[in-house]
Write a protein that holds these residues in place. Structure first.
Motif, PDB file in Angstrom:
ATOM      1  N   UNK A  51     -61.255   9.587  52.891  1.00 40.64           N
ATOM      2  CA  UNK A  51     -62.204  10.089  51.902  1.00 40.64           C
ATOM      3  C   UNK A  51     -63.082  11.189  52.429  1.00 40.64           C
ATOM      4  N   UNK A  52     -62.932  11.606  53.695  1.00 40.31           N
ATOM      5  CA  UNK A  52     -63.808  12.644  54.236  1.00 40.31           C
ATOM      6  C   UNK A  52     -63.025  13.878  54.642  1.00 40.31           C
ATOM      7  N   UNK A  53     -63.695  15.042  54.553  1.00 42.48           N
ATOM      8  CA  UNK A  53     -63.070  16.273  55.048  1.00 42.48           C
ATOM      9  C   UNK A  53     -63.944  16.842  56.151  1.00 42.48           C
ATOM     10  N   UNK A  54     -63.352  17.601  57.050  1.00 42.39           N
ATOM     11  CA  UNK A  54     -64.074  18.160  58.195  1.00 42.39           C
ATOM     12  C   UNK A  54     -64.872  17.088  58.939  1.00 42.39           C
TER      13      UNK A  54
ATOM     14  N   UNK B 131     -66.915   5.764  45.278  1.00 39.00           N
ATOM     15  CA  UNK B 131     -66.438   4.379  45.273  1.00 39.00           C
ATOM     16  C   UNK B 131     -66.904   3.588  46.467  1.00 39.00           C
ATOM     17  N   UNK B 132     -66.580   2.324  46.461  1.00 40.63           N
ATOM     18  CA  UNK B 132     -67.011   1.443  47.532  1.00 40.63           C
ATOM     19  C   UNK B 132     -66.332   1.822  48.839  1.00 40.63           C
ATOM     20  N   UNK B 133     -67.111   1.721  49.939  1.00 42.29           N
ATOM     21  CA  UNK B 133     -66.558   2.059  51.252  1.00 42.29           C
ATOM     22  C   UNK B 133     -65.796   0.900  51.859  1.00 42.29           C
TER      23      UNK B 133
ATOM     24  N   UNK C  25     -75.441   3.471  54.763  1.00 41.04           N
ATOM     25  CA  UNK C  25     -75.214   4.119  53.465  1.00 41.04           C
ATOM     26  C   UNK C  25     -74.880   5.600  53.589  1.00 41.04           C
ATOM     27  N   UNK C  26     -75.599   6.295  54.513  1.00 38.90           N
ATOM     28  CA  UNK C  26     -75.349   7.736  54.614  1.00 38.90           C
ATOM     29  C   UNK C  26     -73.926   8.008  55.113  1.00 38.90           C
ATOM     30  N   UNK C  27     -73.389   7.081  55.932  1.00 37.07           N
ATOM     31  CA  UNK C  27     -72.000   7.205  56.359  1.00 37.07           C
ATOM     32  C   UNK C  27     -71.080   6.948  55.157  1.00 37.07           C
ATOM     33  N   UNK C  28     -71.414   5.895  54.393  1.00 38.19           N
ATOM     34  CA  UNK C  28     -70.600   5.560  53.224  1.00 38.19           C
ATOM     35  C   UNK C  28     -70.506   6.749  52.272  1.00 38.19           C
ATOM     36  N   UNK C  29     -71.642   7.486  52.154  1.00 35.58           N
ATOM     37  CA  UNK C  29     -71.651   8.653  51.278  1.00 35.58           C
ATOM     38  C   UNK C  29     -70.638   9.698  51.733  1.00 35.58           C
ATOM     39  N   UNK C  30     -70.491   9.819  53.070  1.00 37.59           N
ATOM     40  CA  UNK C  30     -69.547  10.795  53.625  1.00 37.59           C
ATOM     41  C   UNK C  30     -68.100  10.434  53.297  1.00 37.59           C
ATOM     42  N   UNK C  31     -67.920   9.146  52.902  1.00 34.62           N
ATOM     43  CA  UNK C  31     -66.551   8.698  52.617  1.00 34.62           C
ATOM     44  C   UNK C  31     -66.177   8.899  51.165  1.00 34.62           C
ATOM     45  N   UNK C  32     -67.060   9.565  50.449  1.00 34.54           N
ATOM     46  CA  UNK C  32     -66.709   9.901  49.070  1.00 34.54           C
ATOM     47  C   UNK C  32     -67.019   8.796  48.081  1.00 34.54           C
TER      48      UNK C  32
END
Lengths: 783, 223
Positions: free
Chosen positions: A506-509, A562-564, A553-560
């Motif tokens: 779910x993450x880029x770069x 939906x639920x992480x 949470x801030x890491x979860x946000x980086x995963x795009x």
């Protein structure tokens, strides 16, 4: 002639006791304030200055790029020191170092002592002086350790020889004391109590030999002829070459900048403590200026009294220069008395000031530099304060003043009013700044941290704490003093372990993002009061969680979207996200929460956290914990810290700014009020005849008080108008340093204005009422 | 033939008061010879004080010529003028104008300080003067502790200490009672006999009578 001036100055002082008191007291406060600040500044500037090679010694930190932004780190890879020394001609010495706290025990006497494992060059880089042993042979033995005189005294007592003794370290190893060095100066950025060969620490740690790990504090010495820019460029290039990575650049940080200019932003040096030093130097100068303004005001206000003397002296044949000289010498004498008084104040106040700023400043009047500096301040103050009155008073024409004509005020009057406005403007700016600094501090301290710092105790992990963790935990909870115990490899408030080059679903770069790693025990989250937003926490059995991680949470946000939960993270090994924790703050309390990844592993924990029972008194709690620790980890002294204390310590420099701005706001106002008080007295005196006539004609007391106060209040009003934009500008700039900040609220200006007006009213009305209730017969009779 | 000390030739002083030009002194012509004792008389506002101040160089004529000991004062620079009056002129004021913060001794000494007289010499000169005026016992008192007559005595002593050629006295007895006035005027007469040139401004006929010549002023003119 000079004697004559001194004589007349003293008699004038004696004759006008109130006036002299205001002048001397005001100036003395100013000089005291400035001296306190300058002592502090001197202390700040003295850091690392006692080392001999000021132009040659450098620390080698690194800038590293993450996500397009350069961050600055202290450490360098292990082999880099040697590489710099051999490959860069300008570098003649280099030393890796690693800071460690060791437990030294001699019989029953055990002390925890901070020091460094270093390469031999360290001794000569810092020109360490040996009291016992010598620099050449100090590191001959691989088991050697060199300790400072102070440490030697703590271990073996005064005057005992330490060299040659075997020292028990951490209860397991033996070190041979191969030398004793003089204590380091009080103010050093990298204090040490001992040094020992680096290999003793690195030993079989394979990873210290490669370029993969940045862990060592590295110091180098340049040859005297070396060109800094040239060597610095080579250092930058060399690390890139060695690591093959253009995202890491080592650079040279001069010993002169370690303490004051150690703040970096995006790869650039952007100040540091030097900003506070500059700020307070300016404040000191402003306070001195306010005190000098007082002096000018009071002197020119009294001009009518002196005018006659000026006339007579001129008629007697005195030229203007002589009069100017006379008045300036009077001011100098006053300033000199004021500085003597301020020395008294300093004796009384310095201990309090030391408590406030947590330093150990000494007045040091035996140091010629301090005496010269104090005399310098006195001289400058005397001249600044005396110059204008001297020119003004000496300009009177004898014919006019001897005829008994009133001195036409004109310019002096405006200047005097201007000075009052100036003083009050400064005071009001101080008031506003004080309020805003306080608000900002409270704002940050009350920020939601994402964990609960209260009732949280931190212990350093040592000895057998990890092996016996389960028993220790059980016993602690059984005492009733502790409700939960957790382990962490990194301090909860610290940045600690981090890395990049991860990839996840779910993450880029993702390679560029800096992720912080935490190795914790399963109940750490509960202990720290962190909140699980989604999924589950760790199992008590760490083996069951060997491929599970928790993220913030801030890491979860980086995963795009939906639920992480269930998403994969690749860090060489692949991990599955099983839970998401609410963001929490660490390292930079003003910044954002960086993404964190938690692993269920406490085998290498460094800190043990205990959540204590709020219903039990602190000393009780501590003694109960100590009993448990003594039982299971008897070899080590019980040392602890409170997380909320550590949290508060993070705001040291802001708190210092806050406390000092409060103090100086108070003093600036006090000095300004002294001036206003004196000025009001003279205005009342000057207008005593007018007041008498008005009273005879039927004016009321309150009417006269109003008449006298009105003019001053107008000045204060003007000061408020000027102060508001100035304060707004200054504070907006200051707040701009903080990502997490308050907005400036209009009512603060209103409060500051009201405070200023009330203070001015109280000051002036005392004189006004005194003048208004005086019997008019007395004032009218004098003519 | 006596030396001419002061020579005024159509000396005039005008000031601007608002938009009006006010003439304070109008074409004054007279000479003062060494050893004279001149009384300037006239009602309030007739220009006595202004004339004294201008002769004393505390103030300037705005027109005409003023020579002092043959030197043209009107064309002199401020610095030279101040040197001249420091050297040759002593002032006595109606309100004494002693410096409150200085003792009798120090008040008398002040002009010598401005003339850069050496300390030992100063001591001798001040002691002489205290002796001559019979105020040795009061030398350490401050002006405020003296009667008006005594203060004026100190004022005259101070004017004389620099051994001036000319004493300018503006209503020297104006603040004194008649007995004190008489003593002061006797003193002036005595000094004049010893060779000091004196110009006094006064209201009082009896005081004026001590002088060797009376000049009457009215509205800035000699009448």
């Amino acid at each position: 002639m000079i004697l004559n001036y001194i004589k007349i100055a003293f008699r004038t002082l004696r004759k006008n006791k109130g006036y002299s008191f205001l002048n001397i007291f005001g100036l003395a406060i100013g000089i005291t304030c400035a001296s306190l600040i300058f002592l502090w500044v001197e202390d700040e500037l003295s850091f690392d200055s006692e080392f001999e090679k000021q132009d040659q010694v450098y620390y080698v930190p690194t800038h590293q790029e993450y996500d397009g932004e350069w961050r600055t780190f202290n450490s360098t890879p292990g082999p880099f020191a040697e590489a710099m020394k051999t490959e860069i001609p300008g570098i003649v010495k280099a030393s890796r170092t690693k800071h460690r706290d060791l437990l030294f025990s001699v019989n029953d006497n055990a002390i925890n002592s901070g020091g460094r494992f270093v390469d031999e060059d360290f001794i000569t880089i810092f020109s360490l002086k040996f009291v016992e042993g010598n620099a050449k042979e100090a590191f001959n033995n691989p088991e050697a350790i060199v300790i400072t005189q102070e440490t030697a005294e703590q271990l073996y007592g005064k005057n005992a020889k330490a060299i040659g003794k075997v020292l028990k370290v951490d209860n397991t190893e033996n070190y041979l004391i191969s030398g004793v060095i003089e204590n380091l100066p009080k103010n050093v950025t990298f204090p040490i109590n001992w040094i020992a060969p680096f290999e003793r620490w690195s030993g079989d740690k394979e990873w210290t030999n490669g370029y993969g790990s940045f862990f060592a504090d590295t110091f180098v010495e340049l040859s005297p002829e070396a060109d800094f820019n040239d060597v610095d460029a080579q250092v930058r290039g060399l690390l890139e070459k060695k690591t093959g990575d253009s995202d890491s650049k080592a650079f040279l940080h001069s010993i002169k900048d370690w303490h004051l200019r150690a703040h970096f932003e995006n790869g650039k040096q952007v100040g540091g403590r030097i900003d506070s030093v500059r700020l307070f130097t300016i404040i000191a100068l402003i306070i001195l200026l306010i005190a000098c303004i007082n002096f000018m005001n009071l002197s020119t206000a009294r001009s009518e009294k002196r005018a006659n003397e000026v006339g007579v002296r001129k008629a007697m044949g005195s030229g203007r220069t002589r009069l100017i000289f006379q008045f300036i010498s009077e001011a100098l004498i006053l300033a000199f008395i004021a500085s003597l008084v301020s020395v008294l104040f300093l004796f009384v106040l310095l201990p309090q000031f030391n408590l406030l700023i947590e330093k150990d400043l000494v007045l040091g009047l035996s140091q010629p530099f301090h005496i010269v500096f104090l005399l310098g301040i006195t001289l400058v103050c005397g001249i600044i304060a005396g110059l204008y009155p001297a020119f003004y008073l000496s300009s009177f024409k004898p014919v006019e003043v001897l005829k008994g004509l009133k001195v036409t005020h004109g310019s002096a009057n405006y200047i005097r009013k201007g000075l009052v406005v100036g003083q009050f403007t400064i005071s009001i700016v101080f008031i506003i700044c004080t309020i805003l600094v306080y608000q900002q501090l409270q704002h940050i301290k009350n920020r939601d941290l994402g964990f609960d710092k209260d009732q949280l105790i931190s212990l350093n992990v040592n000895g057998t704490m990890i092996q016996k963790f389960d028993v220790i935990k059980q016993d602690l909870i059984q005492t009733g003093a502790v409700s939960s115990v957790g382990l962490n490899n990194s301090g909860i408030l610290n940045g600690g372990n981090n890395g990049s080059n991860l990839t996840w679903t779910g993450g880029t770069n993702t390679e560029d993002v800096l992720i912080f790693f935490r190795y914790i025990s399963s109940d750490f989250l509960e202990t720290a009061g962190m909140e699980l937003v989604e999924g589950r926490g760790f199992y008590e059995n760490m083996a069951k969680d060997s491929t599970s991680v928790l993220i913030t949470e801030s890491f979860a946000k980086l995963m795009g979207q939906g639920s992480a939960i269930g998403k994969k993270i690749d860090r060489g090994d692949v991990y599955t996200v099983v839970g998401v924790v609410k963001d929490y703050l660490f390292d930079d309390m003003y910044g954002q929460s960086d993404p964190v990844m938690f692993f269920n592993y406490h085998g290498e924990a460094s800190y043990m956290y205990l959540k204590t029972n709020p219903k039990i008194g602190t000393s009780d709690v501590l003694s109960k914990i100590e009993a448990v620790m003594k039982k299971h980890n008897p070899a080590f002294p019980f040392e602890y810290s409170f997380v909320d204390d550590a949290f508060n310590a993070k705001f040291k420099s802001e708190q210092l700014v806050g406390k000092l701005s409060q103090l100086f706001a108070l003093l600036a106002i006090l000095i300004s009020c002294l001036g206003l008080f004196g000025l009001a007295a003279y205005t009342a005196e000057q207008r005593s005849k007018e007041i008498g006539v008005r009273k005879v004609l039927g004016a009321s007391v309150s009417g006269i008080v109003k008449l006298l106060s009105k003019d001053f209040l107008k000045l204060v009003g003007l000061a408020i108008v000027i102060a508001i934009p100035v304060a707004w500008y200054v504070m907006d700039n200051w707040l701009g340093n903080y990502a997490y900040r308050i907005e400036i609220n209009g009512w603060i200006f209103v409060i500051a204005g009201i405070v200023a007006i009330v203070i001015a009213m109280v000051t002036v009305s005392f004189q006004a009422i005194k003048a208004a209730i005086a019997n008019p017969v007395d004032s009218l009779k004098t003519e | 033939m006596q030396n001419i000390l002061v020579s005024l030739n159509e000396a005039t002083r005008t000031v601007n008061s608002g938009s009006n030009k006010v003439t304070l002194l109008d074409n004054i012509n007279f000479n003062v010879e060494e050893g004279e004792f001149i009384s300037l008389m006239g009602p309030s506002g007739s220009g006595k004080s202004t004339l004294l101040n201008c002769i004393g160089m505390l103030d300037n004529f705005t027109g005409g010529g003023y020579t002092f000991l043959g030197e043209p004062v009107h064309s002199m620079k401020e610095k030279n003028r101040s040197k001249l009056y420091k050297e040759y002129i002593g002032f006595v004021f109606q309100a004494y104008h002693l410096i409150d913060e200085l003792t009798v001794y120090e008040n008398i000494e002040t002009p010598l300080l401005y003339k850069n007289v050496k300390s030992s010499e100063r001591k001798a000169m001040v002691a002489d003067m205290l002796d001559r005026f019979n105020i040795v016992g009061k030398k350490d008192l401050f002006p405020i502790q003296l009667s008006g007559g005594q203060q004026q005595l100190v004022g005259i002593a101070r004017a004389l200490i620099g051994q001036p050629k000319l004493i300018l006295a503006d209503e020297p007895t104006g603040n004194l009672n008649s007995k004190q006035s008489e003593e002061i005027m006797e003193l002036f007469a005595q000094l004049n006999k010893e060779g000091v040139t004196i110009i006094q401004a006064t209201h009082s006929e009896s005081n004026a009578a001590y002088g060797s010549r009376i000049i009457n002023l009215l509205d800035g003119k000699i009448v």
